[in-house]
Design a protein around this motif. Structure first.
Motif, PDB file in Angstrom:
ATOM      1  N   ASN A  95      49.333  30.944  47.445  1.00  0.00           N
ATOM      2  CA  ASN A  95      50.705  31.367  47.201  1.00  0.00           C
ATOM      3  C   ASN A  95      51.587  30.829  48.312  1.00  0.00           C
ATOM      4  OD1 ASN A  95      52.974  33.662  47.767  1.00  0.00           O
ATOM      5  ND2 ASN A  95      52.614  33.338  45.592  1.00  0.00           N
ATOM      6  N   TYR A 557      47.274  38.663  34.747  1.00  0.00           N
ATOM      7  CA  TYR A 557      48.737  38.699  34.758  1.00  0.00           C
ATOM      8  C   TYR A 557      49.337  37.299  34.787  1.00  0.00           C
ATOM      9  CZ  TYR A 557      48.576  43.700  35.844  1.00  0.00           C
ATOM     10  OH  TYR A 557      48.372  45.057  35.790  1.00  0.00           O
ATOM     11  N   GLU A 558      48.494  36.307  34.957  1.00  0.00           N
ATOM     12  CA  GLU A 558      48.968  34.945  35.161  1.00  0.00           C
ATOM     13  C   GLU A 558      48.429  33.993  34.103  1.00  0.00           C
ATOM     14  OE1 GLU A 558      47.706  34.231  39.171  1.00  0.00           O
ATOM     15  OE2 GLU A 558      48.929  35.857  39.971  1.00  0.00           O
ATOM     16  N   LYS A 620      52.555  38.451  38.941  1.00  0.00           N
ATOM     17  CA  LYS A 620      52.693  37.082  39.444  1.00  0.00           C
ATOM     18  C   LYS A 620      53.334  37.014  40.824  1.00  0.00           C
ATOM     19  CE  LYS A 620      53.132  35.057  34.817  1.00  0.00           C
ATOM     20  NZ  LYS A 620      53.900  34.139  33.954  1.00  0.00           N
TER      21      LYS A 620
END
Length: 656
Positions: A95, A557-558, A620
């Motif tokens: 990230n 979730y992604e 996300k």
């Protein structure tokens, strides 16, 4: 494999084995209860907030070197060996924004930027576009340190505070967390202070393009054509900001402060969440308020209260979760004490009476919070998530606590339960569902503005919160609430996914959402043979892992698959078997195998262990690890399985 390395049982557990698992887990959970009756576990997020805490100390020149070195240990430990940066959750992908903040913080603590771990992080950041491609919140942080110009951030004038509720861009159309974070941030953006940064730490080496040469800071993500429209509006508005009359500007600054100060919450802080609390600390410094001023002192103490100190490391929590932890722990303890083989029911009842008393004292009965803007005729009656957050009671917490107080049975709980019931009824949105903190907070277009690159500016109704409210109201059994329940059940049916699962907005993820929905259907008296229930049951069976457990990662979730992960997890397995039992499948082989897996994973202290994150703040963008989930949910599941053995109907008789 069991905690001791042995294989888990292939056959159903004996009654003695079940009793042993429950007794040991009950004792372990009981030991975590505080003297006044409540429970609170650690609540962990990613590296961003510990990193931001270090940067806050440098912004203020309130540097505690010993503390920062311990936070640096945490940051180094959570750096990924695989990609060299920092992820948003356990074993997650790289990230950019989290990695930039962690690198910046480590550099601020004195780390050599040519050390192998710093070099690997820097290379990963540059390979992913550099610091200029970080998210809005990170770029605002960098602007406060002078590492990027303020034009790197979207147009968010403090004059937004003057807009009425009906205006599209009004803060009242945003979620509670957005309002509390944005209000002090707007003051900072208006005043544009620069961090003291006494050691003059900067991160120019993390930019692919020098910041002064970047021409296009606002790049989305664009969720629709509206994103590009709002970017164009941002470009049109930017040169007009200087034309705002000074009187209007001063009035807006005052409106922001007038919004913030009644909500400061004492030692619990604005909104009781770290980003809002840290923004207040920086705002007071920018306004020239002395650090000795009681407001500034309390704001700083509130931030300090989020630090978790361990022997060798320290990290900063995003908030604390005592109401939630107490409600769920209470349900697990009560389940263990129920049934013919209930554990020391009198002793457990005494401890639960203490918990109930503590919870009753925390109910918010005299403050009409922000929720009342859209529903002023409803009386307060909810609970917050944190110790104190009176302007922002949580619908989910209120339903869970209400169910516990009802199950616990103390007549002293009656008034609290009724106040909670009336508040929950008043918080139902027009579509039949419930959001977490607000009514009809669903102006989706706001998630397309440049500031909302995280896509979480709103608090619309969700399946899991709605399911909890159904469970609470159905458990109470007031006939006049049936119409409310029918609207909510209709909403829940519409939200079911094609594969039979439900999305878990606040817990990871489809297993959590499906468990929640099945509990609601059961509590509301929906037939176990209802097509929606059958479809959900089949989906849960389909994602059971070969070892008998269940697991689901934040990857779901992604775009990842629903209900799958590389390992089985105690919390996920507990949700799955609780959902199946709520659907009347206590004797299903899938449940038997799941309970056996849980029993085999329990350690000699009666506890379970899991490292993966099990909840979400913003999909996300921001994920959470509730340290208590691995303990109270497995206890609840195994105890319920044991208790249903002696039930004539095999039907769970309550909502949770």
């Amino acid at each position: 494999m069991a905690a001791d390395g042995s294989a888990h049982p292939k056959t159903p557990l004996s009654g003695e084995d079940l009793d042993r698992v429950v007794q040991n887990a009950h004792a372990a959970l009981g030991q975590r209860q505080q003297a006044d009756g409540h429970w609170v576990y650690e609540l962990e997020a990613d590296a961003s907030i510990p990193a931001e805490y270090i940067l806050l100390e440098h912004y203020l020149n309130r540097i505690d070197d010993a503390l920062e070195q311990k936070i640096a240990v945490y940051l180094r430990r959570t750096q990924s060996e695989e990609h060299g940066g920092w992820a948003l959750y356990h074993n997650g992908g790289f990230n950019l924004s989290s990695s930039v903040k962690a690198y910046f913080a480590l550099k601020a603590t004195g780390e050599d930027i040519n050390a192998p771990h710093m070099r690997r992080a820097r290379e990963a950041i540059l390979d992913h576009g550099g610091a200029e491609r970080t998210n809005v919140f990170t770029r605002i942080q960098l602007a406060l340190f002078g590492d990027v110009p303020w034009r790197a951030t979207p147009v968010m004038p403090v004059e937004l505070m003057l807009l009425p509720r009906k205006a599209f861009f009004s803060i009242w159309n945003m979620s509670y967390w957005s309002r509390t974070v944005i209000a002090p941030m707007l003051v900072l953006a208006a005043l544009r202070p620069i961090a003291i940064n006494p050691r003059q730490i900067h991160i120019r080496e993390l930019f692919v393009t020098p910041p002064e040469r970047v021409t296009d800071w606002i790049r989305g993500p664009y969720r629709s054509v509206w994103g590009r429209v709002f970017k164009g509006l941002d470009s049109v508005l930017r040169p007009t900001l200087g034309l705002i009359p000074s009187k209007t500007h001063e009035k807006a600054l005052k409106a922001a402060i007038d919004f913030i100060e009644p909500r400061l919450n004492g030692k619990d802080g604005l909104g009781a969440i770290y980003p809002a609390m840290a923004n207040v600390v920086m705002m007071y410094r920018a306004l020239g308020v002395p650090d000795t001023d009681p407001r500034a002192v309390t704001a700083w103490e509130a931030v300090q209260g989020l630090l978790v100190h361990k022997e060798d490391e320290v990290y900063c929590q995003p908030c604390v979760s005592p109401i939630w932890d107490t409600g769920l722990s209470g349900h697990a303890m009560l389940e263990a004490a129920s049934g013919p083989k209930g554990i020391a029911p009198q002793a457990t009842l005494t401890e639960l009476r203490k918990a109930s008393k503590w919870l009753r004292d925390k109910q918010i009965l005299d403050v009409k919070g922000d929720w009342a803007v859209n529903n002023p005729n409803v009386a307060p009656g909810g609970w917050a998530f944190q110790y104190g957050n009176d302007y922002y009671p949580d619908v989910d917490d209120t339903a869970v606590v209400g169910m516990l107080l009802h199950r616990e049975g103390d007549p002293a709980n009656a008034e609290s339960i009724e106040r909670a019931r009336q508040w929950i009824l008043g918080m139902q949105s027009r579509d039949g569902g419930w959001g977490a903190f607000d009514i009809d907070n669903n102006k989706e277009l706001l998630n397309h503005i440049p500031f909302s690159d995280h896509g979480a500016l709103l608090d619309p109704p969700t399946a899991d919160v709605t399911a909890r409210c159904i469970s609470f109201l159905a458990q109470l059994g007031h006939g006049e609430d049936r119409r409310v329940l029918e609207r909510a059940l209709t909403y829940l049916r519409k939200e079911q996914e094609e594969d039979g699962s439900w999305f878990g907005r606040w817990g990871t993820n489809y297993i959590y959402g499906t468990w929640s929905a099945l509990c609601a259907f059961n509590a509301a008296g929906v037939s176990h043979d209802d097509p929606a229930v059958v479809k959900a049951v089949e989906w849960l069976r389909s994602v059971q892992r070969p070892d008998g457990g269940w697991g689901e990662g934040c990857e779901s979730y992604e775009g990842g698959s629903h209900g799958t992960y590389g390992e089985s997890l105690p919390s996920q397995t507990a949700w799955a078997v609780l959902g199946l039992m709520a659907a009347g499948r206590r004797d299903d082989p899938a449940v038997t195998r799941g309970i056996s897996w849980l029993a085999a994973q329990q350690d000699e202290n009666g506890e379970w262990h899991e490292d993966p994150y099990n909840a979400v703040g913003f999909p996300k963008v921001f994920y959470l690890r509730y340290h208590g989930y691995k303990q109270f949910f497995p206890l609840m599941a195994v105890a319920r399985y044991r208790n249903l053995e002696s039930s004539n109907t095999r039907r769970v008789a309550f909502g949770f």
